[in-house]
Design a protein around this motif. Sequence first.
Motif, PDB file in Angstrom:
ATOM      1  N   GLU A  68      -4.748 -17.626  27.653  1.00 45.77           N
ATOM      2  CA  GLU A  68      -3.959 -18.428  26.728  1.00 45.77           C
ATOM      3  C   GLU A  68      -2.554 -17.833  26.582  1.00 45.77           C
ATOM      4  OE1 GLU A  68      -6.095 -19.589  23.217  1.00 45.77           O
ATOM      5  OE2 GLU A  68      -4.137 -20.205  22.383  1.00 45.77           O
ATOM      6  N   LYS A  69      -2.523 -16.541  26.336  1.00 48.01           N
ATOM      7  CA  LYS A  69      -1.213 -15.864  26.228  1.00 48.01           C
ATOM      8  C   LYS A  69      -0.493 -15.830  27.577  1.00 48.01           C
ATOM      9  CE  LYS A  69      -0.480 -11.952  24.071  1.00 48.01           C
ATOM     10  NZ  LYS A  69      -0.664 -10.562  23.641  1.00 48.01           N
ATOM     11  N   GLY A  70      -1.275 -15.575  28.617  1.00 45.39           N
ATOM     12  CA  GLY A  70      -0.694 -15.438  29.957  1.00 45.39           C
ATOM     13  C   GLY A  70      -0.027 -14.087  30.133  1.00 45.39           C
ATOM     14  N   HIS A  71       0.161 -13.710  31.392  1.00 44.15           N
ATOM     15  CA  HIS A  71       0.857 -12.464  31.697  1.00 44.15           C
ATOM     16  C   HIS A  71       2.288 -12.844  32.087  1.00 44.15           C
ATOM     17  CE1 HIS A  71       2.036  -8.661  33.199  1.00 44.15           C
ATOM     18  NE2 HIS A  71       1.984  -9.005  34.475  1.00 44.15           N
ATOM     19  N   LEU A  72       3.249 -12.487  31.268  1.00 52.47           N
ATOM     20  CA  LEU A  72       4.617 -12.987  31.421  1.00 52.47           C
ATOM     21  C   LEU A  72       5.594 -11.911  31.892  1.00 52.47           C
ATOM     22  CD1 LEU A  72       4.379 -15.037  28.149  1.00 52.47           C
ATOM     23  CD2 LEU A  72       4.844 -16.044  30.383  1.00 52.47           C
ATOM     24  N   ASN A  73       5.042 -10.811  32.444  1.00 55.93           N
ATOM     25  CA  ASN A  73       5.925  -9.727  32.888  1.00 55.93           C
ATOM     26  C   ASN A  73       5.545  -9.206  34.274  1.00 55.93           C
ATOM     27  OD1 ASN A  73       7.842  -7.791  33.032  1.00 55.93           O
ATOM     28  ND2 ASN A  73       6.872  -6.390  31.588  1.00 55.93           N
ATOM     29  N   THR A  74       5.419 -10.128  35.220  1.00 56.95           N
ATOM     30  CA  THR A  74       5.120  -9.711  36.591  1.00 56.95           C
ATOM     31  C   THR A  74       6.266  -8.877  37.156  1.00 56.95           C
ATOM     32  OG1 THR A  74       3.818 -11.718  36.838  1.00 56.95           O
ATOM     33  CG2 THR A  74       4.446 -10.613  38.871  1.00 56.95           C
ATOM     34  N   GLY A  75       7.470  -9.053  36.612  1.00 57.07           N
ATOM     35  CA  GLY A  75       8.621  -8.272  37.068  1.00 57.07           C
ATOM     36  C   GLY A  75       8.412  -6.779  36.878  1.00 57.07           C
ATOM     37  N   THR A  76       7.575  -6.404  35.918  1.00 59.16           N
ATOM     38  CA  THR A  76       7.254  -4.984  35.775  1.00 59.16           C
ATOM     39  C   THR A  76       6.015  -4.636  36.590  1.00 59.16           C
ATOM     40  OG1 THR A  76       8.292  -4.790  33.616  1.00 59.16           O
ATOM     41  CG2 THR A  76       6.597  -3.173  34.138  1.00 59.16           C
ATOM     42  N   LEU A  77       4.963  -5.410  36.425  1.00 59.37           N
ATOM     43  CA  LEU A  77       3.711  -5.142  37.142  1.00 59.37           C
ATOM     44  C   LEU A  77       2.908  -6.436  37.231  1.00 59.37           C
ATOM     45  CD1 LEU A  77       2.769  -2.477  38.313  1.00 59.37           C
ATOM     46  CD2 LEU A  77       1.533  -2.021  36.207  1.00 59.37           C
ATOM     47  N   GLY A  78       2.434  -6.752  38.422  1.00 58.56           N
ATOM     48  CA  GLY A  78       1.625  -7.956  38.592  1.00 58.56           C
ATOM     49  C   GLY A  78       0.176  -7.714  38.208  1.00 58.56           C
ATOM     50  N   ALA A  79      -0.596  -8.797  38.136  1.00 60.30           N
ATOM     51  CA  ALA A  79      -2.040  -8.705  37.907  1.00 60.30           C
ATOM     52  C   ALA A  79      -2.726  -9.012  39.233  1.00 60.30           C
ATOM     53  CB  ALA A  79      -2.455  -9.727  36.848  1.00 60.30           C
ATOM     54  N   SER A  80      -3.606  -8.140  39.674  1.00 62.68           N
ATOM     55  CA  SER A  80      -4.274  -8.363  40.964  1.00 62.68           C
ATOM     56  C   SER A  80      -5.415  -9.348  40.825  1.00 62.68           C
ATOM     57  CB  SER A  80      -4.837  -7.046  41.508  1.00 62.68           C
ATOM     58  OG  SER A  80      -3.833  -6.312  42.126  1.00 62.68           O
ATOM     59  N   PRO A  81      -5.556 -10.258  41.801  1.00 64.58           N
ATOM     60  CA  PRO A  81      -6.699 -11.177  41.779  1.00 64.58           C
ATOM     61  C   PRO A  81      -8.014 -10.446  42.065  1.00 64.58           C
ATOM     62  CG  PRO A  81      -5.232 -11.644  43.653  1.00 64.58           C
ATOM     63  CD  PRO A  81      -4.645 -10.482  42.924  1.00 64.58           C
ATOM     64  N   LEU A  82      -9.127 -11.035  41.626  1.00 61.64           N
ATOM     65  CA  LEU A  82     -10.443 -10.431  41.877  1.00 61.64           C
ATOM     66  C   LEU A  82     -10.639 -10.155  43.361  1.00 61.64           C
ATOM     67  CD1 LEU A  82     -12.774 -12.619  39.608  1.00 61.64           C
ATOM     68  CD2 LEU A  82     -12.066 -10.244  39.216  1.00 61.64           C
ATOM     69  N   TYR A  83     -10.212 -11.110  44.200  1.00 63.72           N
ATOM     70  CA  TYR A  83     -10.374 -10.971  45.645  1.00 63.72           C
ATOM     71  C   TYR A  83      -9.781  -9.647  46.133  1.00 63.72           C
ATOM     72  CZ  TYR A  83      -9.611 -11.816  50.632  1.00 63.72           C
ATOM     73  OH  TYR A  83      -9.587 -11.696  51.994  1.00 63.72           O
ATOM     74  N   VAL A  84      -8.545  -9.368  45.718  1.00 64.61           N
ATOM     75  CA  VAL A  84      -7.862  -8.152  46.179  1.00 64.61           C
ATOM     76  C   VAL A  84      -8.567  -6.913  45.622  1.00 64.61           C
ATOM     77  CG1 VAL A  84      -5.686  -6.852  46.026  1.00 64.61           C
ATOM     78  CG2 VAL A  84      -5.637  -9.319  46.442  1.00 64.61           C
ATOM     79  N   ARG A  85      -8.949  -6.994  44.352  1.00 61.82           N
ATOM     80  CA  ARG A  85      -9.603  -5.832  43.724  1.00 61.82           C
ATOM     81  C   ARG A  85     -10.918  -5.523  44.422  1.00 61.82           C
ATOM     82  NH1 ARG A  85      -8.600  -8.620  38.066  1.00 61.82           N
ATOM     83  NH2 ARG A  85     -10.376  -7.455  37.288  1.00 61.82           N
ATOM     84  N   ARG A  86     -11.669  -6.566  44.660  1.00 59.20           N
ATOM     85  CA  ARG A  86     -12.992  -6.414  45.261  1.00 59.20           C
ATOM     86  C   ARG A  86     -12.887  -5.860  46.700  1.00 59.20           C
ATOM     87  NH1 ARG A  86     -18.788  -7.383  45.841  1.00 59.20           N
ATOM     88  NH2 ARG A  86     -18.842  -7.219  48.078  1.00 59.20           N
ATOM     89  N   LYS A  87     -11.997  -6.447  47.499  1.00 54.93           N
ATOM     90  CA  LYS A  87     -11.873  -6.010  48.887  1.00 54.93           C
ATOM     91  C   LYS A  87     -11.356  -4.564  48.964  1.00 54.93           C
ATOM     92  CE  LYS A  87     -11.831  -8.504  52.248  1.00 54.93           C
ATOM     93  NZ  LYS A  87     -12.884  -8.735  53.278  1.00 54.93           N
ATOM     94  N   THR A  88     -10.490  -4.203  48.012  1.00 52.53           N
ATOM     95  CA  THR A  88      -9.946  -2.838  48.016  1.00 52.53           C
ATOM     96  C   THR A  88     -11.038  -1.834  47.657  1.00 52.53           C
ATOM     97  OG1 THR A  88      -7.800  -3.732  47.375  1.00 52.53           O
ATOM     98  CG2 THR A  88      -8.101  -1.372  47.089  1.00 52.53           C
ATOM     99  N   VAL A  89     -11.857  -2.193  46.665  1.00 56.64           N
ATOM    100  CA  VAL A  89     -12.948  -1.287  46.276  1.00 56.64           C
ATOM    101  C   VAL A  89     -13.948  -1.165  47.433  1.00 56.64           C
ATOM    102  CG1 VAL A  89     -14.893  -0.970  44.688  1.00 56.64           C
ATOM    103  CG2 VAL A  89     -12.689  -1.725  43.803  1.00 56.64           C
ATOM    104  N   GLU A  90     -14.186  -2.266  48.122  1.00 58.40           N
ATOM    105  CA  GLU A  90     -15.106  -2.226  49.266  1.00 58.40           C
ATOM    106  C   GLU A  90     -14.594  -1.242  50.326  1.00 58.40           C
ATOM    107  OE1 GLU A  90     -17.379  -5.794  51.211  1.00 58.40           O
ATOM    108  OE2 GLU A  90     -15.440  -5.591  52.199  1.00 58.40           O
ATOM    109  N   LEU A  91     -13.293  -1.310  50.546  1.00 54.70           N
ATOM    110  CA  LEU A  91     -12.677  -0.395  51.518  1.00 54.70           C
ATOM    111  C   LEU A  91     -12.864   1.060  51.089  1.00 54.70           C
ATOM    112  CD1 LEU A  91     -11.066  -0.375  54.075  1.00 54.70           C
ATOM    113  CD2 LEU A  91      -9.004  -0.860  52.762  1.00 54.70           C
TER     114      LEU A  91
END
Length: 451
Positions: A68-91
């Motif tokens: 609802e609030k949303g993440h409005l500061n990607t310019g500082t740090l983005g939010a990683s999607p589940l896909y990226v998080r999951r594949k990185t942990v798998e690695l």
Amino acid sequence: MSNAPQTFDEYVEQMKRTSGPLMDEREWETVIAPNLEEIRQSLERGGGGPDDEAHWALVRKQFTFDHEKGHLNTGTLGASPLYVRRKTVELREVSEREPWHHQGWVHRCEQEAIQKVAALLNAQPGEITFTRNITESMIQVATGLDLRRGDVVVTTNREHGGGRVSWDMAHDWHGVHVENVPIPDVVEDADGLDEATIELFRHTFERYNTPKYAKKKKLLSVSHIFSPLARRMPVKALCALAREYGYLSYVDGAQTVGMIRFDLHDIGCDFYGNSPHKWLLAPKGTGILYARNESIAHLKGMHTKATWKSWKTNNAALSARPFGARGTHDVAACGGIGFAVDFLNLIGGIDRVEARGWGLACRLRDGIERLPGLKFITPNQPKHTPIERRLSGAMTAFVLDGAGNMGEQLRNRYGIDFPASDRWARVSTHYYNTPAQVDRIVQALRAIAGR
Ligand SMILES: Cc1ncc(COP(=O)(O)O)c(C=O)c1O
């Protein structure tokens, strides 16, 4: 026929068959994979346009911040999607199960990530290496260039701290001249802005165009999109001008990869840095450094040239890379940069993402342009501006005068959070933001401005 895996994915599958699952498969099977399938189907139906809320709502299922609030500061740090998080942990799990292979298959995955980044930015894989963030990328360029007393760095007075610390050190430790081209705060008239900017730099280059500096090393260092101004610079023209005057060029692209389409060979810079943990939504603590093939030779030092003999003889893939030997590092995070590029493509590619972010930025700018006391720092161009003429991307910066403490009011009274001080603010609108979030900001600013 040999059963030896040919790709990293095949290797992971073989590992799972022989020694069991790497991690709990339920989230993948019940959440991530079905969601990727619905996104695929949406694209197949022609979805993914800037106003296609149904498509972007499917994509948003990959993110775990407050929707609802949303993440409005990607310019500082983005939010990683589940896909990226999951594949990185798998690695990472692969690496833990067979640590010795850390230097083999897992490194190969990093090489694949380099190829994906190179394809996204139109570079050759051998021109790309990974670091921990753009600050580190830049320090590598600064130390690699081996700047000495009397050498010249032309930069601006609007660089981010991470984008100027290297030049401050070069000045303090080695007596390098650092010249700050003054960039105006507020743009009253966007027409002719690029031309005026180029003239400012030409004027500065001219001042150093004397016999005293003829044999000195000279470098242009400039942001592609300024962080606090959220203004896009005419980097292609500036790098061409730099070359004309005998300067090398470094572009600080912290705010670009994953936000806008661009082409490194077309820009023509010698070096380019990025932090993919911002707009590309890669794992935190990752950086990209590009050095044009012809410019790699300018960088001296262990960290930028592969000189590890054993690696050369033992690993053909590594010895083929002319720069970027880093020793043991977090290869899983680096592989994650490749997964982030994969995800960008899975949701529709950089053009759709750029159009979505631009559309939301324009909605915000349209909503606040008439507020009393409001002045845009980011040029407020209309929605139909062609991409190649745009003076900004998906970030909007402005000042609001005469309205008290804007940042505090936004946070405390309206529960809206993005970088905002008494009168300055910067809003990042990435594809995972919504028109409703933008409208809430507009309403709050209207109330704060007294309308
Ligand atoms: C233009 C610019 N350069 C450099 C940096 C430093 O980024 P990092 O902390 O990822 O190195 C930032 C961070 O916001 C930035 O906006």
